[in-house]
Design a protein around this motif. Structure first.
Motif, PDB file in Angstrom:
ATOM      1  N   ASP A 172       0.812  -1.222   0.000  1.00  0.00           N
ATOM      2  CA  ASP A 172       0.000   0.000   0.000  1.00  0.00           C
ATOM      3  C   ASP A 172       0.845   1.271   0.000  1.00  0.00           C
ATOM      4  O   ASP A 172       0.292   2.375   0.058  1.00  0.00           O
ATOM      5  N   GLY A 173       2.167   1.128  -0.046  1.00  0.00           N
ATOM      6  CA  GLY A 173       3.048   2.295  -0.073  1.00  0.00           C
ATOM      7  C   GLY A 173       2.998   3.126   1.195  1.00  0.00           C
ATOM      8  O   GLY A 173       3.221   4.334   1.150  1.00  0.00           O
ATOM      9  N   TYR A 174       2.670   2.487   2.322  1.00  0.00           N
ATOM     10  CA  TYR A 174       2.559   3.173   3.618  1.00  0.00           C
ATOM     11  C   TYR A 174       1.549   4.324   3.564  1.00  0.00           C
ATOM     12  O   TYR A 174       1.673   5.310   4.280  1.00  0.00           O
ATOM     13  N   VAL A 175       0.521   4.182   2.731  1.00  0.00           N
ATOM     14  CA  VAL A 175      -0.528   5.188   2.606  1.00  0.00           C
ATOM     15  C   VAL A 175      -1.804   4.628   3.206  1.00  0.00           C
ATOM     16  O   VAL A 175      -2.221   3.508   2.877  1.00  0.00           O
ATOM     17  N   CYS A 176      -2.441   5.409   4.077  1.00  0.00           N
ATOM     18  CA  CYS A 176      -3.707   5.003   4.688  1.00  0.00           C
ATOM     19  C   CYS A 176      -4.751   4.859   3.589  1.00  0.00           C
ATOM     20  O   CYS A 176      -4.999   5.800   2.824  1.00  0.00           O
TER      21      CYS A 176
ATOM     22  N   CYS B 112       1.536   7.089   6.307  1.00  0.00           N
ATOM     23  CA  CYS B 112       1.696   6.480   7.627  1.00  0.00           C
ATOM     24  C   CYS B 112       3.186   6.306   7.900  1.00  0.00           C
ATOM     25  O   CYS B 112       3.758   5.252   7.599  1.00  0.00           O
ATOM     26  N   VAL B 113       3.793   7.349   8.441  1.00  0.00           N
ATOM     27  CA  VAL B 113       5.243   7.344   8.650  1.00  0.00           C
ATOM     28  C   VAL B 113       5.627   7.401  10.118  1.00  0.00           C
ATOM     29  O   VAL B 113       6.809   7.394  10.439  1.00  0.00           O
ATOM     30  N   GLY B 114       4.662   7.466  11.009  1.00  0.00           N
ATOM     31  CA  GLY B 114       4.948   7.549  12.433  1.00  0.00           C
ATOM     32  C   GLY B 114       5.337   6.203  13.010  1.00  0.00           C
ATOM     33  O   GLY B 114       5.196   5.154  12.382  1.00  0.00           O
ATOM     34  N   LYS B 115       5.871   6.261  14.215  1.00  0.00           N
ATOM     35  CA  LYS B 115       6.213   5.046  14.947  1.00  0.00           C
ATOM     36  C   LYS B 115       5.169   4.873  16.048  1.00  0.00           C
ATOM     37  O   LYS B 115       4.837   5.817  16.750  1.00  0.00           O
TER      38      LYS B 115
ATOM     39  N   ASN C 170      -0.154   8.763  13.264  1.00  0.00           N
ATOM     40  CA  ASN C 170       0.097   8.498  11.848  1.00  0.00           C
ATOM     41  C   ASN C 170       0.975   7.263  11.639  1.00  0.00           C
ATOM     42  O   ASN C 170       1.577   7.093  10.585  1.00  0.00           O
ATOM     43  N   SER C 171       1.020   6.376  12.632  1.00  0.00           N
ATOM     44  CA  SER C 171       1.757   5.121  12.465  1.00  0.00           C
ATOM     45  C   SER C 171       0.870   4.134  11.704  1.00  0.00           C
ATOM     46  O   SER C 171      -0.349   4.191  11.795  1.00  0.00           O
ATOM     47  N   PRO C 172       1.472   3.219  10.931  1.00  0.00           N
ATOM     48  CA  PRO C 172       0.670   2.277  10.149  1.00  0.00           C
ATOM     49  C   PRO C 172       0.091   1.155  11.005  1.00  0.00           C
ATOM     50  O   PRO C 172       0.722   0.673  11.943  1.00  0.00           O
ATOM     51  N   VAL C 173      -1.123   0.752  10.644  1.00  0.00           N
ATOM     52  CA  VAL C 173      -1.797  -0.386  11.271  1.00  0.00           C
ATOM     53  C   VAL C 173      -2.320  -1.257  10.136  1.00  0.00           C
ATOM     54  O   VAL C 173      -2.901  -0.744   9.181  1.00  0.00           O
TER      55      VAL C 173
ATOM     56  N   ASN D 111      -5.353 -10.276   1.261  1.00  0.00           N
ATOM     57  CA  ASN D 111      -6.360  -9.504   0.533  1.00  0.00           C
ATOM     58  C   ASN D 111      -7.448  -8.950   1.448  1.00  0.00           C
ATOM     59  O   ASN D 111      -8.259  -8.134   1.014  1.00  0.00           O
ATOM     60  N   ASN D 112      -7.469  -9.401   2.703  1.00  0.00           N
ATOM     61  CA  ASN D 112      -8.411  -8.877   3.689  1.00  0.00           C
ATOM     62  C   ASN D 112      -7.758  -7.803   4.556  1.00  0.00           C
ATOM     63  O   ASN D 112      -8.336  -7.342   5.521  1.00  0.00           O
ATOM     64  N   LEU D 113      -6.553  -7.411   4.214  1.00  0.00           N
ATOM     65  CA  LEU D 113      -5.809  -6.425   5.007  1.00  0.00           C
ATOM     66  C   LEU D 113      -5.574  -5.146   4.208  1.00  0.00           C
ATOM     67  O   LEU D 113      -5.408  -5.195   2.988  1.00  0.00           O
ATOM     68  N   GLU D 114      -5.559  -4.045   4.931  1.00  0.00           N
ATOM     69  CA  GLU D 114      -5.263  -2.748   4.337  1.00  0.00           C
ATOM     70  C   GLU D 114      -4.458  -1.931   5.340  1.00  0.00           C
ATOM     71  O   GLU D 114      -4.581  -2.120   6.548  1.00  0.00           O
ATOM     72  N   THR D 115      -3.647  -1.033   4.826  1.00  0.00           N
ATOM     73  CA  THR D 115      -2.905  -0.121   5.681  1.00  0.00           C
ATOM     74  C   THR D 115      -3.814   1.036   6.060  1.00  0.00           C
ATOM     75  O   THR D 115      -4.466   1.629   5.189  1.00  0.00           O
ATOM     76  N   VAL D 116      -3.877   1.325   7.353  1.00  0.00           N
ATOM     77  CA  VAL D 116      -4.598   2.507   7.823  1.00  0.00           C
ATOM     78  C   VAL D 116      -3.751   3.199   8.880  1.00  0.00           C
ATOM     79  O   VAL D 116      -2.897   2.577   9.513  1.00  0.00           O
ATOM     80  N   ALA D 117      -3.988   4.481   9.061  1.00  0.00           N
ATOM     81  CA  ALA D 117      -3.322   5.225  10.124  1.00  0.00           C
ATOM     82  C   ALA D 117      -3.916   4.802  11.462  1.00  0.00           C
ATOM     83  O   ALA D 117      -5.121   4.510  11.555  1.00  0.00           O
TER      84      ALA D 117
END
Length: 115
Positions: free
Chosen positions: A48-52, A59-62, A67-70, A88-94
């Motif tokens: 997802d390119g670390y994009v929510c 999503c670049v935080g720790k 703003n950390s990735p989940v 396929n059931n997962l997505e990057t979100v903040a």
């Protein structure tokens, strides 16, 4: 005088006690502590390119920064291993989105009504 642990449930504000109780009643929570989960989550972030995927923010935080990735399960797994481990059931979100909007959605939707 030593503080006694509650016999039923947990005290309000006692996040550690709440987590212990949830881990005991939901054994699948241990899956989040595995190396396999960490690899899968990282693969999702990279895909997802670390994009929510909900807000579009980077999503670049720790953790625990807002703003950390989940790695969020689009369809809540509720202990189903097929849904849990399906990339396929997962997505990057903040984290901010996961802890507010997504939790509100899950609590408002009755079990089994996810599409």
């Amino acid at each position: 005088m030593a503080k006694l642990a509650p016999r039923i449930g947990y005290l309000p504000g006692d996040e550690k006690g709440r987590n212990r109780q949830r881990s005991a009643s939901q054994p699948w929570r241990a899956w989040y502590k595995t190396a396999e989960w960490r690899r899968l989550a990282r693969a999702v972030y990279e895909r997802d390119g670390y994009v929510c995927q909900r807000s579009g923010e980077l999503c670049v935080g720790k953790a625990p920064a807002p703003n950390s990735p989940v790695a969020n399960h689009k369809i809540p797994h509720r202990g189903d291993p097929h849904l849990f481990w399906d990339i396929n059931n997962l997505e990057t979100v903040a984290k901010r989105v996961h802890d507010s909007d997504i939790q509100r959605e899950e609590q408002a939707t009755p079990r089994g009504n996810w599409s």
